[in-house]
Each structure stands twice: as structure tokens, then as C-alpha cells.
Write an enzyme that holds these catalytic residues in place. Structure first.
Site, PDB file in Angstrom:
ATOM      1  N   ASP A 154     -46.291  56.010 -32.969  1.00  0.00           N
ATOM      2  CA  ASP A 154     -44.919  56.296 -33.370  1.00  0.00           C
ATOM      3  C   ASP A 154     -44.166  55.015 -33.721  1.00  0.00           C
ATOM      4  O   ASP A 154     -44.743  54.098 -34.286  1.00  0.00           O
ATOM      5  CB  ASP A 154     -44.207  57.076 -32.242  1.00  0.00           C
ATOM      6  CG  ASP A 154     -43.133  58.000 -32.776  1.00  0.00           C
ATOM      7  OD1 ASP A 154     -42.081  57.498 -33.210  1.00  0.00           O
ATOM      8  OD2 ASP A 154     -43.336  59.225 -32.765  1.00  0.00           O
ATOM      9  N   HIS A 165     -37.634  57.235 -31.131  1.00  0.00           N
ATOM     10  CA  HIS A 165     -38.412  58.462 -31.194  1.00  0.00           C
ATOM     11  C   HIS A 165     -39.665  58.393 -30.306  1.00  0.00           C
ATOM     12  O   HIS A 165     -39.923  59.300 -29.500  1.00  0.00           O
ATOM     13  CB  HIS A 165     -38.768  58.636 -32.680  1.00  0.00           C
ATOM     14  CG  HIS A 165     -39.402  59.905 -33.064  1.00  0.00           C
ATOM     15  ND1 HIS A 165     -40.713  59.964 -33.500  1.00  0.00           N
ATOM     16  CD2 HIS A 165     -38.929  61.162 -33.125  1.00  0.00           C
ATOM     17  CE1 HIS A 165     -40.996  61.222 -33.816  1.00  0.00           C
ATOM     18  NE2 HIS A 165     -39.938  61.963 -33.601  1.00  0.00           N
ATOM     19  N   SER A 211     -41.402  67.355 -33.479  1.00  0.00           N
ATOM     20  CA  SER A 211     -41.595  66.035 -32.859  1.00  0.00           C
ATOM     21  C   SER A 211     -41.636  66.114 -31.354  1.00  0.00           C
ATOM     22  O   SER A 211     -42.309  65.328 -30.705  1.00  0.00           O
ATOM     23  CB  SER A 211     -40.419  65.120 -33.216  1.00  0.00           C
ATOM     24  OG  SER A 211     -40.711  64.373 -34.345  1.00  0.00           O
TER      25      SER A 211
END
Ligand SMILES: *[C@@H]1O[C@H](CO)[C@@H](O)[C@H](O)[C@H]1NC(C)=O
Ligand SMILES: *[C@@H]1O[C@H](CO)[C@@H](O)[C@H](O)[C@H]1NC(C)=O
Ligand SMILES: *[C@@H]1O[C@H](CO)[C@@H](O)[C@H](O)[C@H]1NC(C)=O
Length: 853
Positions: free
Chosen positions: A194, A232, A404
Site C-alpha cells: 500500500d 491508507h 479497501s
């Protein structure tokens, strides 16, 4: 573990080419796949390159050269081929040992984080009104007991409804009784590929696995978040393995190890991405991937050949040969009509594709449908999001969402399973996931009963992951035999696709003998690779119908996909046929759903059945994919076209028999004698060899018949003329299609900037739309939003607002429910909320172009 120790030893022997920081501004880099006997030093000397080492990707080496505009290696290989062809050069040349060459160009922004786009909400509509937030007494009591028994005192645990839902009991991952058996993810490592991972967060520190972590953007060992929106990965990591302590909440596998592999925060070459997918794959067990090509309903993008090879090497060699586990978020483009079969990462048979279900058990507007969806798990929607760890020493986040957030949750649950059964193969895990999944109670999800009596929906796959059920099933699971496969020869069709509901239907008959010869006992994944020419890709859809009558919508029409192209050797995948024998008639129906000026031709296709072998001892490993695997179309002369029998909704087609007699000559009238697909052992060794083999003798069992085109309701006498005219039109369209295709190819080739499309839009938009206002940092204050602006989702341009769930945006609520979030941060969300709900399509469109859809 024993396996890991061996692996560490073997890894240490590998060169460190992957770790070298490359200076792309002043150098060119090539990745060469070399034949085993080609000495890299000699290759380097011959081509004037500097050998920099071998990648983890076996037999792939990195070479450096001074910067030029040309592709030195390609030029040399072509020259060598010419000389060979002209027989000028009879001598051996080390260049022949270069099996594949790829000049590396760093690109940025082509992979997006799967944060959901904003939902269109009518003015005045309130999420809060739609979802009463009253906890149920008995559930609260039970939760308190669980916390006491397991010694959980994490301050936001009670907000983590996805772990234990007191408001909608049963709508959670059903994990607490797994934990109470002491199954918490020990000895399993999940790598989050990520934008980084905050290893200094007090919630992640204890489980952080530095040895499995790497930063492929900054080329250093520590994948620390650096950019303002590098949050994230940390949030995903928290869902998996936030520690049981006094910070925020817990991960679903709170004793698992967590590694960070940073790829989304800067330039990345294909080689780097490939390396990331198998980084330390004897130590990292599961790779959680919450990103992919843009989910705007327009893209159709598959991983590069190097990345495909890496994933195959991962499932073959990773985890001591049991196979690395790849978990992918299905994508957030459902509102744009996107479908996860247009994404080559999610539709890979090597990835477990995970969609989302919200806390009320509904399909959230963003979660993509497709026949490759295996399971779903909880994420944002119905007034709430996933509560997890954030970047910062003790920061929490209550707005994590989109697919996600679903993928890492599933990855964490798979870690629980692997912690008690490290011997499960990558395929065993897929079996367990689908067999233990719980059906989602949604009558509108198009549930179909599959051949093995499971319920499958393109929206929810086989249902939602139930941790307890999956772990229980894993305890005495018998390992499946190794993988086997059977490929049909290419089926030439070369027929225009009629517009309308009916479509063009073709089929292929698979016999028991074919599968026996291929050592294939039963089907798991089915893939269809096909070529369709069209002037508007979004018009086309494709259904695959199995001998058992199970329907996979392998391609759907996409309203936004204006691409003047069809499908070029594109591979679609379905998991809906899991457990079928594979024997019988497989049907493909290609439809052109829009009656408009755009037309197309179904060129060819082939079917691949992947599954469990009959005889484990005869199983082999699939060879690495090659760029020319699909090159043998023209060697096959199998032709199959049939019109499906008219359905109730289809227009009447009088005089079908007449058509047989009057077809234009380029359309065969007679039932053709197709070649016998005859997969032998050699076929398994060489995918390209298989088709040649196939064009041999005919067999009645694989016969396919032409019935033919509809008569268009015209009189017998008129039909030959109509078809003649149609033929001309079609020929013209094909010609046009090809011309446009070439033009487009050129454009793509000449426009290296296209790789930066999203990154540039990102900057333009945030600058243009928030003019005069600088993005602010974590600790700084927040900008005010301009009244009524369409792009309020970009406000601040830096962090949370980009990513808040619809809940945060639309629900009117107190700035902070969590003692651990900074008031300022929640305040930022409030700006994004702003009480406005004047979004329209253009807003949605604009967000589609953002890196973060
Ligand atoms: C798993 O981890 C525990 C401690 O967390 C350790 O005692 C045990 O030896 C490990 N098991 C294996 C098979 O490595
Ligand atoms: C959840 O786990 C329990 C065991 O704790 C099990 O009895 C139950 O069937 C599982 N599923 C659901 C939906 O609760
Ligand atoms: C399909 O792949 C083969 C082999 O790489 C190639 O020759 C052919 O041109 C491709 N077809 C299309 C339509 O891209």
C-alpha cells in the site's frame, strides 16, 4: 517455522537487485529474462550494459545503461532476428539467451487506493434517520463479557462493530469465539502492499515485522508514511493486526505479524511492482492489496507480464511451496457501472477477490460486481465505517471504508485460519473461504444455486466471510490435490455481433476424455480469453453458461466505457462454476447491448478450466506466462457459431432454415469439422504447443454446429441482399475498428504522459479547485470550504476528507466520538460534510479521475 528458516537461507543467497535505488533521471534500466545458460556478465558485455543483479523473480536480471531514447536491447534483438532470418549470421549469439526484455519506465498513479467515491445523496436526506443506532442489551452484555474474558481494554473496541456488532447483532465477522480458543493469528504474517505503514504507531509497533517490509517508492527498508495522504496502508494494517493494548481497537488477528510494502506513493516500475508482490514471500504469508487500476468504469487494465509472473511464482514457491495468498479489494466502481472482471488483478485466479457488505447487511453502492468475486466482508455504508488505527503515535480513525477496508479484514481472517493450518495451500484457502461463507440475506442480489449446491451472487460472491465457520472448517480440512488445467483450442468465430438482447452465441463441448487426459478432476476457476473488435467497448457484454446451466456474467456493458476498442486477448474469470465436472457444453453469448452506430465482431475465444488434479503425482507446475501465449490464433481452424434458440424476449426469427441455404460464402454453411482439442502432457508443459496439437483430427464429440444469423424478419428473396450489404458494412466496421485500434495504439505508445494522467489530474484539480489554499498537514488547522463548490470532497486536498465514508459526509453528528481522534481531524470531516448534498454527476465524475476513487 522450519519452512521459513529454509526460505530465509535461500533468500539470503539471492542478489539484492531489488534493493538498489535506481536513478531513472540519469540512467535506463532493463529487466531481462535470461535463459539459464546465458551468463549475465556476457549478456552485459555483448549489449553494452551493466549487470546490477538478479531479481527475486527467477532468472530476471536488472541491467543499467546510459540514458537514451531508444530501447537498446530491443534493437539488438530485432537485428539479430533479421540476421538469422536472412541466414547472414549462423553463429551462436548470447543475445539469443534473452528470452524477454523490458525497458523500465517509472510510472506514478496508475494504481489507485480503493477508497469509495462519494455517494449521490438527495438533498435533505439523512443517513442517521435511515439507521437507528441503538445497541441491543444482550449484545452489549455479551460484548462486555468477551472483553473481560479476553482482556481487551482497547478504547475503541466497542466502536469496532465489524468485530462485534451490538446494534445489528450477527452483522460482524463472528470472530470472538475464535479468539477465545486462543486463535489470534500467531506466527502468520500479513503484508500490506500500500502507501506505507506507520510502524511507530503504538497500536502497530508490537506486531510490526520489519524483516518483511520494504519501501519500493523511496527504496529503503522502512515503508514509513511520508506523504500527507499516506494513511491508507496504516488503516488497513490496523484492521488486520492492531495490537490488543490500550490504544484504539484491535485487529481481527491481533497477534499476527504485519509487514508494510510501500508502492502507492510515488514512481514505480513494473519490476518494482513485481518484486513487491513476492517480497520476502517465505516470511510474508498473505499479501493484502486494496488498490488497482482506476474504478471509473472506463479502464480495462491487467498487470504487466512481470507482475503476472511474480504472482505465479508467489503461488508456486511462496510459503514453502504452499503458495502466497493474494487478497484483493474488488473495487469501488459499482456506481460507475464498473465490474471487477475488467481489472486483471481482481480477476486473476491467484487472487482472492473480496467485496463489501455494510453493517446492515446490504450491498454498499460502491462495491463492484463480477463473476470473480469470491466473498465479501464488512465495510462502510449504512451510516458507519470501519474504525481502526491511523497514522500517528496513538491515532485512531473512524472513517475507513470502501472495498479497501474489506480486503484487509478478510486477509486478517485468513491469517487466523493459517495460524492453525499453515499447511493449507493457496487453493485450500479459497475452498475454505467459499464453503464457509454465509449467504447475505438480499433477495435482489441475483443468487444462483451452483452445481455443488452453493449460492453464488455476482455482488456477494459466495457470501460473507464467517471467521468462526471458516476456522472450524479448516480444523479438519483435507488438503486438495495439486492444480490441473485444461485449455480449449482457440475458437474462431469472426462474426458480427447483432445488436440487442439476443447476442451471438457459440459453444464448445468438453468431453470426459479431454479432462481425463488433462488430469483434471473437477473445476475451480474458469477463464475465457477472447478477442472482440468493437467501436464502443462499453456496449458489449458476455455471458458464460456452463454445462450445469450456471451463468457467469463474465463481462457486463459499462455506460462510461467509450473506448473505441473491443477486448484484446482479454481474460475474464469466474468462480461460479466451482465444483463442476466441466464436462459438457460450455456456451458463450456475446451481446451488443446498445442499438447505435457502434458495431462489433466477435473474433475468437478460448476456454480454460482450472481445478483439482485426478492424480496428484502427474501434476505439474504451470509454466510462466509469455507475451506471445496468445499468438497461435491463426494456427487453429476451429469454427463455431450458433444462434441460440429464440428466447421469449428475443425478436422472432422466421425462416432460420432458409438462412442455411443462402449464407454469403464467407460464412460456412456446413457443420464444420472442428479440430479435436487434445491436451496431452506436453500441453501442460507448453501452453502454446497445445493448440497446434489440437488442429489435428476431428471428433464427433467436440462437434460444433452452425445454425446461424437471424433473418432480420426480411423475406427470403431479400435476405441474400441484406446479408451481402451487412457483409460490406461489417467489413467496413472491422476495417474502421482496426484503423482506430492502430491509431489508438500509436497514441498510447507516443504518449508516455498517459501514465501520469491520474497524478496530473490530481494536482490540477486540487490546485484549481481549492485555489489559494494550501493543503494542510496532520496537525495543522483545516481550510474552510467554499460555499456550494462541487468538489468539496477535495477540500484540503490532503487527507481525511478525501477518504471519509458517506457517513462522515452526510451524517450530522458530533465531531468526535473517539477520545483518540484529534478534534481537528474530525473538524475537517465536518467541513467535508458541510450539510450540503448538492452533489451531482459531475462531482462523481471528477472523483473518478482522482487517484483515490
Ligand atoms: C508460534 O508462536 C508461538 C509464540 O507466539 C511459539 O511459541 C510457537 O513456537 C510458534 N509455533 C511455530 C510452529 O512456529
Ligand atoms: C458464529 O459463531 C458461533 C460460534 O460462536 C456459531 O455458533 C454461529 O453459527 C456463527 N455464525 C453466526 C452467524 O453467528
Ligand atoms: C493477441 O495476442 C497475440 C500474441 O501476443 C498477438 O499476436 C495478437 O495481435 C493479439 N491480438 C490483439 C487483438 O491484440
Amino acid at each position: 517455522m522450519k519452512l521459513s528458516l529454509l526460505a530465509v537461507a535461500s533468500l539470503a543467497a539471492l542478489s539484492q537487485a531489488t534493493r538498489v535505488k535506481r536513478d531513472h533521471a540519469n540512467n535506463d534500466y532493463y529487466v531481462l529474462h535470461l535463459a539459464r545458460d546465458a551468463e549475465p556478465a556476457q549478456v552485459a558485455a555483448r549489449l553494452g550494459l551493466e549487470h546490477q543483479g538478479e531479481l527475486q523473480l527467477a532468472d530476471h536480471h536488472v541491467f543499467r545503461a546510459a540514458k537514451t531514447d531508444t530501447d537498446l536491447v530491443d534493437t539488438e534483438i530485432k537485428a539479430r532476428k533479421r540476421r538469422k532470418r536472412d541466414a547472414i549470421d549462423g553463429e551462436a549469439d548470447i543475445v539469443d539467451g534473452v528470452l524477454l526484455s523490458q525497458k523500465q519506465t517509472p510510472r506514478s498513479g496508475h494504481l489507485e487506493k480503493r477508497i469509495p467515491p462519494r455517494q449521490l445523496v438527495p438533498a435533505g436526506w439523512s443517513m442517521a434517520a435511515a439507521s437507528p443506532q441503538q445497541p441491543v442489551d444482550w449484545a452489549v452484555q455479551r460484548q462486555t463479557e468477551v472483553m473481560r474474558d479476553l482482556d481487551i481494554s482497547d478504547p475503541i473496541f466497542t466502536e469496532q462493530w465489524h468485530l462485534y456488532n451490538t446494534v445489528q447483532p450477527g452483522h460482524d465477522v463472528n470472530v470472538t469465539d475464535v479468539w477465545s480458543q486462543g486463535i489470534t493469528g500467531n506466527n502468520v504474517t500479513v503484508a500490506i502492499i500500500d502507501d506505507g505503514l506507520d510502524m511507530y504507531s503504538n497500536d502497530l509497533k508490537a506486531n510490526y515485522f520489519a524483516a518483511g517490509s520494504w519501501d519500493y517508492n523511496d527504496h529503503d527498508p522502512e515503508p514509513k508514511p511520508e506523504l500527507s495522504d499516506d494513511r491508507h496502508g496504516t488503516r488497513c494494517a490496523g484492521e488486520v493486526a492492531a495490537a490488543r493494548n490500550d490504544v484504539c481497537g484491535v485487529g481481527v488477528a491481533y497477534d499476527a505479524n504485519i509487514a508494510g510494502i510501500r508502492i502507492l506513493s510515488g514512481e514505480l516500475t513494473n519490476a518494482d511492482e513485481a518484486e513487491a508482490m513476492i517480497y520476502k514471500y517465505q516470511d510474508n504469508d498473505i499479501y493484502s492489496c486494496s488498490w488497482g487500476p482506476p474504478d471509473d468504469g472506463r479502464h480495462m487494465e491487467a498487470p504487466d507480464i512481470l507482475i503476472k509472473r511474480a504472482m505465479l511464482q508467489g503461488v508456486q514457491e511462496g510459503r514453502g511451496g504452499k503458495g502466497s495468498v493474494y487478497v484483493f479489494a474488488s473495487g469501488n466502481g459499482a456506481a460507475h457501472g464498473d465490474n471487477c472482471n475488467f481489472d486483471g488483478y481482481t480477476n486473476s485466479i491467484y487472487s482472492i477477490t473480496v467485496g463489501a457488505v455494510d453493517r446492515a447487511g446490504n450491498h454498499p453502492y460502491y462495491s463492484e460486481h463480477c463473476s470473480a468475486n469470491l466473498v465479501v466482508t464488512y465495510s462502510s455504508g449504512a451510516g458507519d465505517s470501519i474504525h481502526t488505527t491511523d497514522v500517528g503515535v496513538d491515532k485512531c480513525y473512524d472513517g475507513h471504508g470502501g472495498t479497501s477496508a474489506a480486503a484487509p479484514l478478510a486477509a486478517g481472517i485468513f491469517a487466523l485460519v493459517l495460524s492453525i493450518r499453515p499447511d493449507l495451500s493457496w487453493r485450500d484457502l479459497q475452498y475454505l473461504a467459499l464453503h464457509s461463507a454465509a449467504t447475505v440475506a438480499d433477495d435482489n442480489a441475483g443468487w444462483q444455486e451452483t452445481a455443488i449446491g452453493k449460492q453464488f451472487s455476482h455482488i456477494f460472491g459466495y457470501g460473507k466471510v464467517d471467521s468462526w465457520a471458516m476456522v472450524e472448517m479448516a480444523k479438519d480440512w483435507n488438503l486438495v490435490k495439486p492444480q490441473a488445467w485444461w485449455f480449449s483450442p482457440w475458437q474462431h468465430v469472426k462474426k458480427p455481433i447483432p445488436e440487442g438482447k439476443e447476442g451471438l452465441s457459440v459453444h464448445f463441448e468438453v468431453t470426459t476424455d479431454m479432462l481425463k487426459e488433462a488430469n483434471l478432476e473437477r473445476v475451480e476457476h474458469v477463464t475465457v480469453t477472447m478477442n472482440v473488435e468493437h467501436t464502443r467497448r462499453g456496449d458489449i457484454s458476455v455471458d458464460l453458461i456452463s454445462p450445469e446451466g450456471v451463468v457467469s456474467h463474465i463481462a457486463t456493458d459499462r455506460m462510461s466505457d467509450e473506448e473505441k476498442a473491443g477486448y484484446d486477448n482479454w481474460t475474464f474469470m469466474s468462480v461460479a462454476h466451482w465444483g463442476e465436472s466441466g464436462v459438457g457444453k460450455w456456451t458463450i453469448i456475446v451481446k451488443d447491448n446498445k442499438v447505435n452506430k457502434h458495431q462489433g465482431v466477435f473474433v475468437d475465444w478460448h476456454l480454460k478450466l482450472w481445478g483439482e488434479s485426478i492424480d496428484a503425482d502427474k501434476a505439474t507446475l504451470l509454466p510462466m506466462p509469455n507475451p506471445d501465449d496468445d499468438a497461435d490464433h491463426d494456427k487453429t481452424i476451429v469454427t463455431t457459431v450458433t444462434a441460440e434458440p429464440s428466447t421469449a424476449t428475443a425478436p422472432p426469427r422466421p425462416d432460420e432454415t432458409f438462412v442455411h441455404d443462402t449464407q454469403p460464402t464467407d460464412h460456412p454453411v456446413r457443420p464444420t469439422k472442428p479440430a479435436k482439442p487434445n491436451p496431452t502432457q506436453e500441453d501442460k508443459g507448453s501452453m502454446t504447443g497445445q493448440v497446434e496439437e489440437a488442429s489435428g483430427e476431428a471428433t464427433p464429440s467436440s462437434e460444433t454446429w452452425i445454425s446461424w444469423l437471424p433473418s432480420l424478419g426480411a423475406s427470403k428473396a431479400a435476405q441474400p441482399w441484406i446479408y451481402g450489404a451487412l457483409g460490406l458494412i461489417v467489413a467496413f466496421c472491422i476495417g474502421l475498428g482496426i484503423a482506430l485500434f492502430i491509431v489508438r495504439r500509436r497514441r498510447i505508445k507516443n504518449d508516455s504522459r498517459s501514465n501520469y494522467e491520474f497524478e496530473m489530474l490530481d494536482e490540477e484539480e486540487s490546485e484549481g479547485l481549492t485555489a489559494g489554499e494550501k493543503p494542510v498537514g496532520v496537525a495543522g488547522g483545516r481550510k474552510k470550504r467554499r460555499g456550494g463548490e462541487l468538489y468539496d470532497a477535495f477540500a484540503g486536498g490532503s487527507e481525511d476528507e478525501d477518504e471519509v465514508s458517506e457517513f462522515d459526509r452526510y451524517e450530522d453528528r458530533e465531531p468526535s466520538q473517539s477520545a483518540h481522534s484529534l478534534p481537528g481531524e474530525r473538524g475537517g470531516d465536518q467541513f467535508a460534510l458541510g450539510g450540503e448534498s448538492d452533489e451531482d454527476d459531475s462531482d462523481d465524475e471528477a472523483r473518478g479521475k482522482r487517484r483515490q476513487t
